[in-house]
Design a protein around this motif. Structure first.
Motif, PDB file in Angstrom:
ATOM      1  N   LEU A 125       0.826  -1.209   0.000  1.00 26.43           N
ATOM      2  CA  LEU A 125       0.000   0.000   0.000  1.00 26.43           C
ATOM      3  C   LEU A 125       0.862   1.262   0.000  1.00 26.43           C
ATOM      4  N   CYS A 126       1.945   1.246   0.754  1.00 29.54           N
ATOM      5  CA  CYS A 126       2.850   2.407   0.765  1.00 29.54           C
ATOM      6  C   CYS A 126       3.456   2.630  -0.621  1.00 29.54           C
ATOM      7  N   PHE A 127       3.850   1.551  -1.264  1.00 26.59           N
ATOM      8  CA  PHE A 127       4.389   1.689  -2.622  1.00 26.59           C
ATOM      9  C   PHE A 127       3.324   2.221  -3.574  1.00 26.59           C
ATOM     10  N   GLY A 128       2.115   1.659  -3.516  1.00 29.02           N
ATOM     11  CA  GLY A 128       1.064   2.077  -4.443  1.00 29.02           C
ATOM     12  C   GLY A 128       0.622   3.508  -4.231  1.00 29.02           C
ATOM     13  N   VAL A 129       0.510   3.933  -2.984  1.00 28.04           N
ATOM     14  CA  VAL A 129       0.046   5.295  -2.696  1.00 28.04           C
ATOM     15  C   VAL A 129       1.028   6.324  -3.235  1.00 28.04           C
ATOM     16  N   THR A 130       2.315   6.005  -3.238  1.00 27.83           N
ATOM     17  CA  THR A 130       3.320   6.963  -3.694  1.00 27.83           C
ATOM     18  C   THR A 130       3.687   6.816  -5.165  1.00 27.83           C
ATOM     19  N   GLN A 131       3.479   5.616  -5.756  1.00 27.14           N
ATOM     20  CA  GLN A 131       3.994   5.370  -7.100  1.00 27.14           C
ATOM     21  C   GLN A 131       2.931   5.021  -8.128  1.00 27.14           C
ATOM     22  N   ARG A 139      -9.663  14.963  -5.588  1.00 30.86           N
ATOM     23  CA  ARG A 139     -10.112  15.454  -4.291  1.00 30.86           C
ATOM     24  C   ARG A 139     -10.595  14.281  -3.445  1.00 30.86           C
ATOM     25  N   PRO A 140     -10.323  14.261  -2.168  1.00 30.39           N
ATOM     26  CA  PRO A 140      -9.587  15.272  -1.409  1.00 30.39           C
ATOM     27  C   PRO A 140      -8.093  15.271  -1.700  1.00 30.39           C
ATOM     28  N   HIS A 141      -7.551  14.144  -2.207  1.00 35.65           N
ATOM     29  CA  HIS A 141      -6.137  14.072  -2.578  1.00 35.65           C
ATOM     30  C   HIS A 141      -5.954  12.887  -3.506  1.00 35.65           C
ATOM     31  N   PRO A 142      -5.109  12.992  -4.529  1.00 35.96           N
ATOM     32  CA  PRO A 142      -4.891  11.834  -5.415  1.00 35.96           C
ATOM     33  C   PRO A 142      -4.405  10.597  -4.690  1.00 35.96           C
ATOM     34  N   ALA A 143      -3.660  10.785  -3.578  1.00 38.46           N
ATOM     35  CA  ALA A 143      -3.168   9.626  -2.834  1.00 38.46           C
ATOM     36  C   ALA A 143      -4.310   8.811  -2.243  1.00 38.46           C
ATOM     37  N   TYR A 144      -5.422   9.476  -1.926  1.00 36.93           N
ATOM     38  CA  TYR A 144      -6.581   8.755  -1.386  1.00 36.93           C
ATOM     39  C   TYR A 144      -7.116   7.765  -2.402  1.00 36.93           C
ATOM     40  N   TRP A 145      -7.214   8.147  -3.648  1.00 39.77           N
ATOM     41  CA  TRP A 145      -7.733   7.254  -4.677  1.00 39.77           C
ATOM     42  C   TRP A 145      -6.697   6.218  -5.086  1.00 39.77           C
ATOM     43  N   GLU A 363     -24.746  -8.608   9.681  1.00 45.38           N
ATOM     44  CA  GLU A 363     -24.241  -7.460  10.434  1.00 45.38           C
ATOM     45  C   GLU A 363     -22.737  -7.514  10.681  1.00 45.38           C
ATOM     46  N   HIS A 364     -22.014  -8.480  10.092  1.00 45.26           N
ATOM     47  CA  HIS A 364     -20.582  -8.592  10.323  1.00 45.26           C
ATOM     48  C   HIS A 364     -19.841  -7.414   9.700  1.00 45.26           C
ATOM     49  N   TYR A 365     -18.734  -7.033  10.320  1.00 45.09           N
ATOM     50  CA  TYR A 365     -18.015  -5.847   9.851  1.00 45.09           C
ATOM     51  C   TYR A 365     -17.379  -6.063   8.479  1.00 45.09           C
ATOM     52  N   LEU A 366     -17.099  -7.312   8.085  1.00 47.54           N
ATOM     53  CA  LEU A 366     -16.547  -7.556   6.758  1.00 47.54           C
ATOM     54  C   LEU A 366     -17.558  -7.204   5.664  1.00 47.54           C
ATOM     55  N   VAL A 367     -18.836  -7.449   5.939  1.00 48.43           N
ATOM     56  CA  VAL A 367     -19.871  -7.071   4.973  1.00 48.43           C
ATOM     57  C   VAL A 367     -19.915  -5.553   4.821  1.00 48.43           C
ATOM     58  N   LEU A 368     -19.821  -4.835   5.932  1.00 53.21           N
ATOM     59  CA  LEU A 368     -19.816  -3.375   5.882  1.00 53.21           C
ATOM     60  C   LEU A 368     -18.569  -2.844   5.180  1.00 53.21           C
ATOM     61  N   LEU A 369     -17.411  -3.469   5.448  1.00 53.09           N
ATOM     62  CA  LEU A 369     -16.172  -3.024   4.800  1.00 53.09           C
ATOM     63  C   LEU A 369     -16.243  -3.232   3.290  1.00 53.09           C
ATOM     64  N   ARG A 370     -16.867  -4.311   2.857  1.00 50.61           N
ATOM     65  CA  ARG A 370     -17.002  -4.524   1.417  1.00 50.61           C
ATOM     66  C   ARG A 370     -17.861  -3.435   0.785  1.00 50.61           C
ATOM     67  N   LEU A 371     -18.936  -3.042   1.449  1.00 51.90           N
ATOM     68  CA  LEU A 371     -19.781  -1.974   0.925  1.00 51.90           C
ATOM     69  C   LEU A 371     -19.033  -0.640   0.884  1.00 51.90           C
ATOM     70  N   VAL A 372     -18.255  -0.345   1.926  1.00 54.30           N
ATOM     71  CA  VAL A 372     -17.450   0.875   1.931  1.00 54.30           C
ATOM     72  C   VAL A 372     -16.430   0.844   0.798  1.00 54.30           C
ATOM     73  N   PHE A 373     -15.855  -0.330   0.566  1.00 57.47           N
ATOM     74  CA  PHE A 373     -14.893  -0.478  -0.527  1.00 57.47           C
ATOM     75  C   PHE A 373     -15.535  -0.160  -1.874  1.00 57.47           C
ATOM     76  N   PHE A 374     -16.711  -0.723  -2.144  1.00 58.20           N
ATOM     77  CA  PHE A 374     -17.355  -0.494  -3.430  1.00 58.20           C
ATOM     78  C   PHE A 374     -17.830   0.948  -3.572  1.00 58.20           C
ATOM     79  N   VAL A 375     -18.174   1.604  -2.474  1.00 56.96           N
ATOM     80  CA  VAL A 375     -18.552   3.014  -2.553  1.00 56.96           C
ATOM     81  C   VAL A 375     -17.381   3.857  -3.039  1.00 56.96           C
ATOM     82  N   ASN A 376     -16.177   3.546  -2.585  1.00 54.91           N
ATOM     83  CA  ASN A 376     -15.000   4.345  -2.941  1.00 54.91           C
ATOM     84  C   ASN A 376     -14.474   4.027  -4.336  1.00 54.91           C
TER      85      ASN A 376
END
Length: 501
Positions: A125-131, A139-145, A363-376
């Protein structure tokens, strides 16, 4: 300076005059007698890129589409926007050195395995965010995407790993993530008593309605609000919303939690939750399309109120592009829009089927994380798909995030097929099959009429009209006593000139 795929000036102040100059470039940069130097004579420098042709279909790098908003930017490049590749590399090396030299490695093999996998993911992730390459959003920053792009790669690799396991091993592997997983869980049945007013229950006759008002109601609303911001089209959103309810009707014999009351399908879901989310999303899209996109550096703003407003607006888009899908304009766009709707519906179904085959409670948090992932990642993927459809000459290949989203959706479906083929092969009820066959026939018939039969008919009518006009012109000339028309004399006159030459 262009950040995150947005079209910006080259460092200086970019005002309205500069934008207009970019939109209307001069057609001739040299006098007519002056010739451009050939590309191989570069005088020690790389040859410059040829300027975009005025008659090109797509906008060049310095042009703005008619559906894209106008942007004013003073070009400020602060510490926030600079690349920090060496800083990240130094911090990462120090962290690894601390673990290696100062920490004592535990003797727990399972703990070390988990820790090593997490550390490997963090380094990637560190490599991908920078390279990694920037996407269309800044917005809010290219590194976020870039971060979510790298998360997409990690998630796809995780799905590939699960796909290559046996069914039992794959389900038990989930215990390494959460010890409470790996146990079969019963699905909740949303059907049953569908009376809106239950006279048999004197305490609370509306208890059926209150039972359905759980945490998924606001999730439906916010989910469709965000999907509307991704798709940016009211008709496509409504089609996907209604079609998913038909899919729930069709597949309730496979998954029990698809069995809902009629008013839960059409009143609570389509009209209230989904419809209200789509309405609010369209209002937000209208505001974003009318908003003035004028950006200044934080330290160039004199007042504290202006600085706070600038910080808040950092979380809004840098510019805005209105999506005009136009599915009926060509066969290519029609097939592309149908493919987008299909992938959307498949991703929605994967949410329920993955929970079912991997034994994860809703209601498991992995299900919620997957939805947050697809939103982004969904918004970036839709923008890349639209750019690829709208301007194929400038965007010659599908975007990286759109490619990954399609691959993830297909891999999730393959996991469902492998882990529980029996459920997927349960035959549809006969009346459901008839409805889907009728719907497919209607879609294919409309496609054939709109893009084949209609075009042939219009072409035939145009040829017939031209022949009738030609015949009418000939009859008119004959009625005037000429015997022939000047229009008919042109081909013979041209032939006579050719013979003389």
């Amino acid at each position: 300076m262009r950040r995150g795929g947005e079209r910006r000036g080259h460092g200086g102040a970019l005002g309205k005059a500069a934008l207009e100059e970019q939109q209307h470039p001069p057609h001739q940069q040299h006098p007519p007698h002056q010739q451009h130097p050939p590309h191989h004579q570069h005088n020690g420098r790389a040859p410059a890129e040829p300027p975009p042709q005025p008659d090109s279909d797509g906008p060049g790098p310095g042009l703005r589409r008619s559906t894209e908003s106008e942007v004013y930017d003073d070009g400020t490049n602060t510490f926030f926007w600079r690349a920090h590749t060496l800083t990240v590399l130094f911090i990462l090396t120090c962290a690894l050195g601390y673990v290696t030299l100062l920490e004592e490695t535990p003797q727990d093999t399972a703990y070390n395995t988990k820790r090593g996998i997490v550390a490997s993911i963090l380094v990637f992730l560190c490599f991908g965010v920078t390279q990694a390459k920037d996407g269309p959003f800044s917005r809010p920053h290219p590194a976020y995407w870039r971060f979510w792009l790298c998360v997409s790669v990690v998630y796809e690799l995780f799905l590939i790993f699960i796909l290559f396991q046996t069914v039992q091993d794959g389900r038990q592997f989930m215990k390494y993530i959460d010890p409470h997983l790996g146990v079969p869980l019963p699905e909740r049945d949303y059907g049953g008593n569908c009376l809106i007013y239950d006279p048999g229950n004197e305490t609370d006759p509306f208890h059926n309605i209150w039972d359905k008002l759980d945490g998924f109601v606001p999730a439906h609303f916010f989910g469709w609000y965000l999907k509307t911001l991704m798709i940016r089209d009211w008709w496509m959103c409504m089609i996907i919303s209604v079609m998913f309810e038909f899919l729930e009707y069709s597949l309730e014999h496979q998954l029990p939690n698809f069995s809902e009351c009629w008013w839960d399908h059409w009143i609570m879901d389509v009209i209230l939750c989904n419809g209200l989310g789509i309405y609010c999303g369209m209002k937000t899209l209208s505001w974003l399309s009318l908003k003035t996109y004028k950006w200044q550096g934080l330290w160039n703003i004199p007042t504290y109120k202006g600085k706070m407003k600038r910080i808040v607006f950092q979380f809004t888009p840098y510019s805005w592009v209105k999506f005009e899908w136009k599915p009926a304009s060509s066969l290519r766009r029609w097939l592309a829009v149908c493919g987008i709707i299909f992938v959307f519906l498949l991703a929605e179904l994967n949410t329920f089927y993955l929970k079912f085959v991997l034994w994860m409670p809703p209601e498991h948090y992995l299900v919620l994380l997957r939805l947050v992932f697809f939103v982004n990642v969904g918004g970036v993927a839709m923008r890349e798909i639209y750019d690829f459809m709208d301007d194929p000459k400038f965007h010659k290949k599908l975007g990286q995030q759109a490619w990954l989203v399609a691959a993830i959706t297909a891999t999730e479906f393959l996991i469902v097929v492998k882990y529980d083929p029996y459920t997927l092969t349960l035959s549809l009820p006969f009346y459901i099959t008839q409805c889907w066959i009728l719907g497919i026939i209607l879609v294919l018939t409309w496609t054939a009429w709109r893009f084949f039969i209609r075009d042939i008919t219009l072409r035939y009518k145009e040829i017939r009209r031209q022949k009738q006009e030609h015949k009418h012109e000939k009859d008119k000339c004959l009625s005037n006593g000429d015997g022939h028309s000047s229009v008919l004399d042109e081909p013979s006159g041209n032939k006579l000139r050719e013979r003389k030459l």
